[in-house]
Design a protein around this motif. Structure first.
Motif, PDB file in Angstrom:
ATOM      1  N   GLU A  16     121.193   3.718 -53.446  1.00  0.00           N
ATOM      2  CA  GLU A  16     120.926   5.142 -53.276  1.00  0.00           C
ATOM      3  C   GLU A  16     120.462   5.803 -54.576  1.00  0.00           C
ATOM      4  O   GLU A  16     120.242   7.013 -54.615  1.00  0.00           O
ATOM      5  N   ALA A  17     120.321   5.002 -55.627  1.00  0.00           N
ATOM      6  CA  ALA A  17     119.937   5.547 -56.934  1.00  0.00           C
ATOM      7  C   ALA A  17     118.467   5.954 -56.928  1.00  0.00           C
ATOM      8  O   ALA A  17     117.600   5.221 -56.446  1.00  0.00           O
ATOM      9  N   LYS A  18     118.182   7.133 -57.488  1.00  0.00           N
ATOM     10  CA  LYS A  18     116.801   7.641 -57.526  1.00  0.00           C
ATOM     11  C   LYS A  18     116.532   8.327 -58.861  1.00  0.00           C
ATOM     12  O   LYS A  18     117.409   8.977 -59.430  1.00  0.00           O
ATOM     13  N   ILE A  19     115.295   8.160 -59.350  1.00  0.00           N
ATOM     14  CA  ILE A  19     114.832   8.920 -60.503  1.00  0.00           C
ATOM     15  C   ILE A  19     113.457   9.491 -60.161  1.00  0.00           C
ATOM     16  O   ILE A  19     112.773   8.999 -59.254  1.00  0.00           O
ATOM     17  N   SER A  20     113.051  10.494 -60.912  1.00  0.00           N
ATOM     18  CA  SER A  20     111.757  11.128 -60.669  1.00  0.00           C
ATOM     19  C   SER A  20     110.607  10.193 -61.015  1.00  0.00           C
ATOM     20  O   SER A  20     110.665   9.459 -62.003  1.00  0.00           O
ATOM     21  N   ILE A  21     109.540  10.231 -60.230  1.00  0.00           N
ATOM     22  CA  ILE A  21     108.347   9.456 -60.569  1.00  0.00           C
ATOM     23  C   ILE A  21     107.668  10.011 -61.822  1.00  0.00           C
ATOM     24  O   ILE A  21     106.805   9.355 -62.418  1.00  0.00           O
ATOM     25  N   PHE A  22     108.074  11.210 -62.246  1.00  0.00           N
ATOM     26  CA  PHE A  22     107.503  11.807 -63.449  1.00  0.00           C
ATOM     27  C   PHE A  22     108.362  11.555 -64.690  1.00  0.00           C
ATOM     28  O   PHE A  22     108.047  12.072 -65.764  1.00  0.00           O
ATOM     29  N   ASP A  23     109.431  10.784 -64.537  1.00  0.00           N
ATOM     30  CA  ASP A  23     110.224  10.431 -65.711  1.00  0.00           C
ATOM     31  C   ASP A  23     109.337   9.673 -66.691  1.00  0.00           C
ATOM     32  O   ASP A  23     108.639   8.733 -66.319  1.00  0.00           O
ATOM     33  N   ARG A  24     109.365  10.049 -67.974  1.00  0.00           N
ATOM     34  CA  ARG A  24     108.443   9.486 -68.955  1.00  0.00           C
ATOM     35  C   ARG A  24     108.708   8.014 -69.269  1.00  0.00           C
ATOM     36  O   ARG A  24     107.831   7.311 -69.770  1.00  0.00           O
TER      37      ARG A  24
END
Length: 287
Positions: A16-24
């Protein structure tokens, strides 16, 4: 068992872990990381890794995340809930994201760094059968960027180096620049001649290994000489022994370099003794 991981302030199941596709970190490898070993359910040299993490963040002008002072507690909680006896905790801090993709850094006053941690269970980590037979390495050209002292997530070339070694029937690669060995793809490199350990001096050219610092300290205490200087692949082939160090392999003997066996082609006694000392002392100091 589904692992529990830590993502930006929350403990969540790994699926269920998610990060933004815009994370640098995703877009530009704009982030740093550390890997801390776990032996007997305790963390090995956490403070050393934490100091290096702080330095890496400073060198890249990434602000400390709000949870920075809680990192030890987070490490311990992940070890507990994932029932890690022997293994690793991976920590990654990124510059985060602030809207769309841009080469210009986002404003640190309005952008919170991204923080991700997860564990890897590795039963018998300290009793690796690989250490009993040693590893074979090849040499490759070092074409990485010039700030290898910062532990960034820019790991494509080291990964390619591992694959070059695998294709050649070896275990790892030592990178060479201007005729001298810099380091391994994910470790510091050493040779032994007589009673002398030779390894490249600290600079921007190599990672300031946490395991490296401990092993060299233990070596001096064991009355071994330590010489921090450049050495070539040819000098390495003529050495009595060789080894590498890292948080995940501890002290790993090298038995072959570019097809040339060192000694009788088996792990050397000094490298094995350093591994034994390192593991004993690290377990005593683990938290």
């Amino acid at each position: 068992m589904t692992r529990t991981v830590y993502v930006n302030g929350e403990y969540v199941p790994e699926n269920e872990a998610k990060i933004s596709i815009f994370d640098r970190a995703f877009l530009m490898a704009d982030g740093v990381y550390e890997v801390t070993s776990v032996l007997g359910g305790k963390l090995i040299d956490f403070e050393g890794h934490n100091r290096r993490l702080e330095r890496s963040l400073s060198e890249l002008d990434i602000k400390k995340p709000a949870v920075y002072d809680d990192l030890l507690e987070i490490h311990r909680e992940l070890v507990r809930v994932n029932e890690v006896e022997d293994g690793l905790v991976y920590l990654q801090i990124t510059r985060g994201s602030d809207g769309d993709r841009d080469f210009v850094f986002p404003d640190p006053e309005t952008t919170e760094p991204g923080v991700v941690l997860f564990t890897q269970n590795k039963p018998g980590l300290a009793d690796s059968p690989v250490a009993k037979k040693g590893i074979k390495i090849i040499s490759i050209e070092d074409v990485r960027w010039g700030r290898r002292d910062i532990k960034t997530v820019q790991l494509l070339y080291p990964s390619m180096g591992k694959m070059m070694a695998k294709k050649a029937g070896a275990d790892d690669a030592w990178m060479v620049q201007d005729g001298a060995v810099t380091e391994g793809t994910s470790n510091n490199a050493y040779i032994i001649k007589g009673n002398k350990i030779i390894t490249r001096a600290l600079s921007n050219d190599i990672l300031h290994g946490i395991t490296r610092a401990a092993v060299l300290r233990f070596a001096r205490e064991a009355q071994m000489q330590v010489e921090e200087r450049n050495f070539s692949i040819d000098e390495a082939k003529d050495a009595d022994e060789a080894f590498v160090t890292s948080a995940s392999t501890f002290v790993m003997p090298v038995v072959e370099i570019d097809g040339v066996a060192l000694g009788d082609g088996t792990p050397g006694s000094r490298a094995l003794r350093l591994r034994e000392i390192y593991l004993d002392e690290s377990r005593k100091a683990a938290i």
